[in-house]
Motif scaffolding. Structure first.
Motif, short mmCIF file in Angstrom:
data_model
loop_
_atom_site.label_atom_id
_atom_site.label_comp_id
_atom_site.label_asym_id
_atom_site.label_seq_id
_atom_site.Cartn_x
_atom_site.Cartn_y
_atom_site.Cartn_z
N GLU A 70 0.87 7.64 8.47
CA GLU A 70 1.12 7.26 9.87
C GLU A 70 -0.16 6.77 10.53
O GLU A 70 -0.14 5.77 11.27
CB GLU A 70 1.71 8.45 10.63
N GLN A 71 -1.28 7.42 10.25
CA GLN A 71 -2.55 6.98 10.81
C GLN A 71 -2.94 5.60 10.30
O GLN A 71 -3.48 4.78 11.05
CB GLN A 71 -3.65 7.99 10.48
N GLN A 72 -2.67 5.34 9.03
CA GLN A 72 -3.06 4.08 8.42
C GLN A 72 -2.17 2.90 8.84
O GLN A 72 -2.64 1.77 8.93
CB GLN A 72 -3.04 4.21 6.90
N THR A 73 -0.89 3.18 9.06
CA THR A 73 0.06 2.09 9.30
C THR A 73 0.63 2.04 10.71
O THR A 73 1.16 1.01 11.12
CB THR A 73 1.25 2.21 8.32
N GLY A 74 0.54 3.16 11.44
CA GLY A 74 1.15 3.21 12.75
C GLY A 74 2.65 3.43 12.71
O GLY A 74 3.31 3.44 13.76
N MET A 75 3.22 3.64 11.50
CA MET A 75 4.66 3.86 11.39
C MET A 75 4.99 5.31 11.73
O MET A 75 4.22 6.22 11.44
CB MET A 75 5.14 3.54 9.96
N ASP A 76 6.15 5.50 12.33
CA ASP A 76 6.63 6.84 12.66
C ASP A 76 7.18 7.49 11.38
O ASP A 76 8.16 7.00 10.81
CB ASP A 76 7.72 6.75 13.71
N THR A 77 6.56 8.56 10.93
CA THR A 77 6.97 9.21 9.67
C THR A 77 7.83 10.45 9.91
O THR A 77 8.08 11.21 8.98
CB THR A 77 5.73 9.61 8.85
N SER A 78 8.30 10.65 11.11
CA SER A 78 9.01 11.89 11.43
C SER A 78 10.31 12.03 10.64
O SER A 78 10.72 13.15 10.29
CB SER A 78 9.28 12.00 12.93
N LEU A 79 10.99 10.92 10.36
CA LEU A 79 12.24 11.00 9.60
C LEU A 79 11.98 11.54 8.20
O LEU A 79 12.67 12.45 7.73
CB LEU A 79 12.92 9.64 9.54
N LEU A 80 10.99 10.99 7.52
CA LEU A 80 10.67 11.47 6.18
C LEU A 80 10.16 12.91 6.23
O LEU A 80 10.51 13.73 5.37
CB LEU A 80 9.63 10.56 5.53
N ALA A 81 9.37 13.25 7.23
CA ALA A 81 8.87 14.62 7.36
C ALA A 81 10.02 15.60 7.56
O ALA A 81 9.94 16.76 7.11
CB ALA A 81 7.88 14.72 8.52
N ASP A 109 0.86 -1.18 0.00
CA ASP A 109 0.00 0.00 0.00
C ASP A 109 0.90 1.24 0.00
O ASP A 109 1.39 1.67 1.04
CB ASP A 109 -0.93 0.00 1.22
N ARG A 110 1.07 1.82 -1.17
CA ARG A 110 2.08 2.86 -1.35
C ARG A 110 1.50 4.25 -1.57
O ARG A 110 2.25 5.22 -1.75
CB ARG A 110 2.99 2.49 -2.54
N THR A 111 0.20 4.39 -1.56
CA THR A 111 -0.44 5.61 -2.04
C THR A 111 0.05 6.86 -1.32
O THR A 111 0.50 7.83 -1.95
CB THR A 111 -1.97 5.49 -1.91
N GLN A 112 -0.07 6.88 0.00
CA GLN A 112 0.28 8.10 0.74
C GLN A 112 1.78 8.35 0.74
O GLN A 112 2.22 9.51 0.70
CB GLN A 112 -0.25 8.02 2.18
N TRP A 113 2.56 7.30 0.76
CA TRP A 113 4.01 7.45 0.72
C TRP A 113 4.45 8.10 -0.59
O TRP A 113 5.34 8.95 -0.61
CB TRP A 113 4.69 6.09 0.90
N LEU A 114 3.82 7.70 -1.68
CA LEU A 114 4.17 8.27 -2.97
C LEU A 114 3.58 9.67 -3.16
O LEU A 114 4.13 10.49 -3.89
CB LEU A 114 3.74 7.33 -4.10
N ARG A 115 2.45 9.96 -2.49
CA ARG A 115 1.96 11.34 -2.46
C ARG A 115 2.99 12.24 -1.80
O ARG A 115 3.24 13.36 -2.25
CB ARG A 115 0.63 11.43 -1.71
#
Length: 291
Positions: free
Chosen positions: A268-279, A196-202
């Motif tokens: 992050e909401q969908q997967t629970g993964m911490d996205t702070s590094l990418l942000a 499921d790559r949608t938001q990551w690629l957005r």
């Protein structure tokens, strides 16, 4: 982001240098290729790949490093060719004479050709699963080829005398700049086996657009010493400041960054993964009020 850069940029540079020295047998060609690859640069594209892997808790192996740095070879080839007399005819890149100034136009073209083809060799000669190799090769070809970066370059040079609309300009830069950044995140998702790559690629697409807008802004607001390349080169080109004005370009940059951050928040909401590094990669951009 600074901490992540400190951890990985030196390793990326060391890997690129050692592999070029080992794998390129022709001395002049090796010198010309290495000249542009090791000249510096932010290494944002391989860093995005490694950050994507890190976000998903993947321990980065040498094979993944090889795949991530292959993208830097493609990026460097594009810079060498972009600087050529037939293209932008620039004589400075990363604070050094451009490749064709240093080695001649013929060797510069061949060095770029060699970097492009070597990148695909690096994607195919590692111990990653065969299905990952195939996806990486396909993704790189699509991002760099006739429907990606090369198409964007053609759009750019063919429309220098034509005023593009905002939608047309965004499509041009999606191809020219954004597709390689899209692939940088995509390759990390492939190697992390994320379906499921949608938001990551957005996020990737927003970062790529922001990167181009900011580059256009810096051509006006920065100087040659800071950028390591000529400035005020875009006077007659299709750029965001030329189309929207400088204030409008900063506004478009702010909106684009917000869209990228929203995509990461949803991921992050969908997967629970911490996205702070990418942000944290958005800290690369300085908005008007911060300057």
């Amino acid at each position: 982001m600074n901490e992540f850069e400190n951890q990985w940029v030196a390793k990326i540079n060391e890997y690129l240098t050692s592999q070029l020295n080992q794998q390129v047998q022709q001395p002049l060609l090796r010198k010309a290729m290495a000249y542009s690859v090791v000249a510096g640069g932010k290494r944002l594209r391989p860093l995005l790949t490694l950050a994507t892997l890190t976000t998903f808790g993947v321990t980065i192996t040498e094979d993944q490093m090889k795949a991530a740095t292959a993208l830097e070879l493609v990026h460097t080839y594009s810079l060498i060719h972009d600087d050529l007399p037939a293209m932008d005819n620039d004589d400075l890149r990363r604070g050094k004479p451009t490749n064709h100034v240093q080695f001649g136009e013929d060797i510069a073209i061949l060095a770029g050709d060699a970097l492009l083809t070597l990148a695909f060799e690096w994607l195919a000669t590692n111990q990653l699963p065969a299905n990952q190799q195939a996806q990486l090769v396909m993704g790189m070809a699509q991002a760099a080829g006739p429907n990606g970066m090369v198409a964007g370059q053609v759009d750019d040079v063919a429309n220098e005398a034509n005023q593009l609309t905002l939608d047309q300009l965004m499509q041009l830069h999606k191809r020219k700049t954004g597709d390689l950044i899209h692939y940088a995140v995509l390759s990390g998702l492939i190697m992390a086996e994320i379906n499921d790559r949608t938001q990551w690629l957005r996020f990737a697409d927003s970062f790529g657009l922001a990167f181009q807008i900011y580059d256009d802004i810096l051509d006006i607001t920065s100087n040659e010493a800071e950028l390591g390349k000529p400035v005020a080169q875009d006077g007659n080109k299709n750029t965001y400041p030329n189309l929207l004005g400088l204030d409008g370009a900063y506004q478009k940059l702010a909106v684009t960054i917000a869209e990228g951050k929203q995509a990461l928040m949803l991921a992050e909401q969908q997967t629970g993964m911490d996205t702070s590094l990418l942000a944290s990669f958005f800290s690369y951009f300085k908005l008007d009020e911060e300057k």
